[in-house]
Design a protein around this motif. Structure first.
Motif, short mmCIF file in Angstrom:
data_model
loop_
_atom_site.label_atom_id
_atom_site.label_comp_id
_atom_site.label_asym_id
_atom_site.label_seq_id
_atom_site.Cartn_x
_atom_site.Cartn_y
_atom_site.Cartn_z
N ALA A 293 -67.90 104.27 -7.79
CA ALA A 293 -67.29 103.54 -8.91
C ALA A 293 -67.99 102.20 -9.11
N MET A 294 -68.24 101.49 -8.02
CA MET A 294 -68.90 100.20 -8.13
C MET A 294 -70.31 100.35 -8.67
N ALA A 295 -71.02 101.39 -8.24
CA ALA A 295 -72.38 101.64 -8.75
C ALA A 295 -72.36 101.90 -10.25
N SER A 296 -71.25 102.43 -10.74
CA SER A 296 -71.11 102.69 -12.18
C SER A 296 -70.62 101.46 -12.93
N GLU A 311 -65.25 95.79 3.57
CA GLU A 311 -66.66 95.52 3.67
C GLU A 311 -67.37 95.86 2.36
N ILE A 312 -66.92 96.90 1.69
CA ILE A 312 -67.52 97.30 0.41
C ILE A 312 -67.08 96.35 -0.71
N VAL A 313 -65.77 96.05 -0.76
CA VAL A 313 -65.21 95.24 -1.84
C VAL A 313 -64.91 93.83 -1.32
N SER A 314 -65.44 92.84 -2.00
CA SER A 314 -65.09 91.45 -1.72
C SER A 314 -63.98 91.06 -2.70
N ASP A 315 -62.78 90.87 -2.16
CA ASP A 315 -61.60 90.65 -3.01
C ASP A 315 -61.79 89.43 -3.91
N GLY A 316 -61.62 89.65 -5.20
CA GLY A 316 -61.73 88.56 -6.17
C GLY A 316 -63.14 88.30 -6.64
N GLU A 317 -64.13 88.91 -5.96
CA GLU A 317 -65.52 88.73 -6.38
C GLU A 317 -66.04 89.94 -7.12
N THR A 346 -66.71 91.10 -15.65
CA THR A 346 -67.27 90.26 -14.59
C THR A 346 -67.28 90.98 -13.25
N LEU A 347 -66.13 91.54 -12.87
CA LEU A 347 -66.04 92.23 -11.58
C LEU A 347 -66.91 93.49 -11.58
N GLY A 348 -66.94 94.20 -12.70
CA GLY A 348 -67.74 95.42 -12.77
C GLY A 348 -69.23 95.15 -12.62
N ASP A 349 -69.72 94.11 -13.29
CA ASP A 349 -71.14 93.77 -13.18
C ASP A 349 -71.49 93.34 -11.76
N ARG A 350 -70.63 92.54 -11.15
CA ARG A 350 -70.89 92.10 -9.77
C ARG A 350 -70.84 93.29 -8.81
N ALA A 351 -69.91 94.21 -9.04
CA ALA A 351 -69.79 95.38 -8.16
C ALA A 351 -71.06 96.21 -8.20
N ARG A 352 -71.60 96.44 -9.37
CA ARG A 352 -72.81 97.25 -9.51
C ARG A 352 -73.98 96.60 -8.77
N ALA A 353 -74.07 95.28 -8.83
CA ALA A 353 -75.15 94.59 -8.13
C ALA A 353 -74.93 94.58 -6.63
N ASN A 354 -73.72 94.28 -6.19
CA ASN A 354 -73.46 94.09 -4.76
C ASN A 354 -73.54 95.39 -3.96
#
Length: 376
Positions: A293-296, A311-317, A346-354
């Motif tokens: 989901a984050m990659a998408s 470890e995968i999700v940084s809460d609030g980031e 914002t969260l979606g774009d950061r998730a894809r990068a992180n």
């Protein structure tokens, strides 16, 4: 190299991981074989036919050992014959596994991807092999079930015992293990384009069973649906709790906002059609669906049920976490995401990068570092 799992074809994240790693190892020059204890009823459909041998030791799930519950039980001749047949079948399965091990040759690696198959491994001939034991669930989740005892009894004997996070590895070190390391799952792929996040849809992807907590998700959605009448919850998956969950959905008055999508072999397509991903599990290891989901580029709301999740999700980031099992808190995170498109973007774009720190290239590098260490 042999990857040994509960089953090679059962619908689930560990099976998908097993075949993903078999493909990656094979592409990098390893001679790979995948072995399962049994064939499954609810099968995973692979994206392509395996380019490596796949073997099951049993055609169906083997029966559990029989023990008489009372002194009179010793006189149950039918039960004793069934138990004798079970023991004979296990002896044949262990002999078959020993043959596979011997054919792999001295120095071969055996990666036991789940705890249960170690029962057969420890009875087989492992002379000259290097054993890597794994668990795809957290320390805390294992501790709440019978697998904790299995790990305590079996895993001190392996060359390396891998958890999915360093936090879990540290917990097992505190239990007295001196052979523990951490190895996260690899991201399957990065879609060329992220989700446009334009559909008013929340997606859940996972088995319909107790571990995945879809009953908790429905409780949370009952607090969301009234405030977001134009949003829908799509639940992808199949499993033993499907009938009970649909009955719960009806009892909560959610039939008008919940779509039961069944199992899907097109996870990327499902994620492209949603704007929020939710994971309501009671326990996890290092969840592939969350990474996908984050990659998408889909922002996630999840229970903080395991070290792998946080470890995968940084809460609030790059996503929002809720305390485990707190359905009101999960509803709050869903309301925040469904009500704020800027937050979703914002969260979606950061998730894809992180999430790209778990790329296949990086995780393969870590595996080869481990192989080099075991060769010394």
């Amino acid at each position: 190299m042999i990857l040994l799992a509960n089953a090679t074809d059962v619908l689930g994240g560990v099976t998908a991981w097993t075949h993903q790693m078999a493909r990656l190892f094979g592409a990098h020059g390893h001679r790979v074989q995948v072995v399962g204890i049994h064939e499954a009823e609810l099968k995973l459909i692979l994206p392509e036919p395996p380019a490596y041998p796949v073997t099951a030791l049993y055609p169906a799930h083997p029966p559990t050992p029989w023990r008489p519950r009372s002194p009179l039980g010793h006189f149950d001749l039918l039960a004793r014959r069934r138990e004798s047949a079970r023991v004979a079948a296990k002896r044949r399965a262990v002999a078959h596994l020993s043959e596979i091990f011997r054919a792999a040759g001295p120095g071969a690696l055996v990666i036991v991807t789940q705890v249960w198959p170690m029962e057969w491994v420890l009875e087989a001939d492992t002379t000259g092999l290097r054993l890597i034991g794994m668990s795809h669930e957290s320390y805390e989740y294992s501790k709440r079930c019978h697998r904790f005892r299995w790990i305590k009894n079996s895993y001190p004997h392996v060359d390396r015992w891998l958890t999915l996070t360093q936090e879990d590895a540290d917990a097992w070190i505190a239990e007295g293990f001196d052979n523990v390391g951490a190895m996260p799952n690899a991201l399957g792929s990065l879609p060329e384009l992220p989700s446009p996040r334009t559909e008013k849809t929340v997606a859940s992807i996972g088995r319909l069973d107790d571990q995945k907590g879809i009953d908790l998700l429905l409780e949370s959605w009952a607090s969301v649906a009234g405030a977001r009448p134009d949003w829908r919850l799509r639940i992808y998956g199949a499993g033993q709790d499907e009938v009970a969950l649909k009955e719960q959905c009806t009892a909560l008055g959610l039939d008008g906002s919940v779509d039961w999508m069944g199992r899907t072999d097109d996870v990327a397509g499902a994620l492209a059609e949603c704007s929020v991903f939710v994971q309501s599990s009671r326990g996890e290891g290092f969840p592939l669906a969350l990474m996908e989901a984050m990659a998408s580029g889909v922002p996630c709301a999840a229970f903080d049920c395991a070290p792998g999740v946080r470890e995968i999700v940084s809460d609030g980031e790059d996503g929002l976490l809720a305390p485990p099992g707190d359905t009101d808190a999960l509803a709050d995170r869903l309301l925040r995401l469904t009500g704020n498109p800027r937050l979703r973007d914002t969260l979606g774009d950061r998730a894809r990068a992180n999430v790209q720190r778990y790329s296949q290239t990086e995780i393969l590098r870590r595996w080869h570092e481990l192989f080099d260490l075991l060769d010394r």
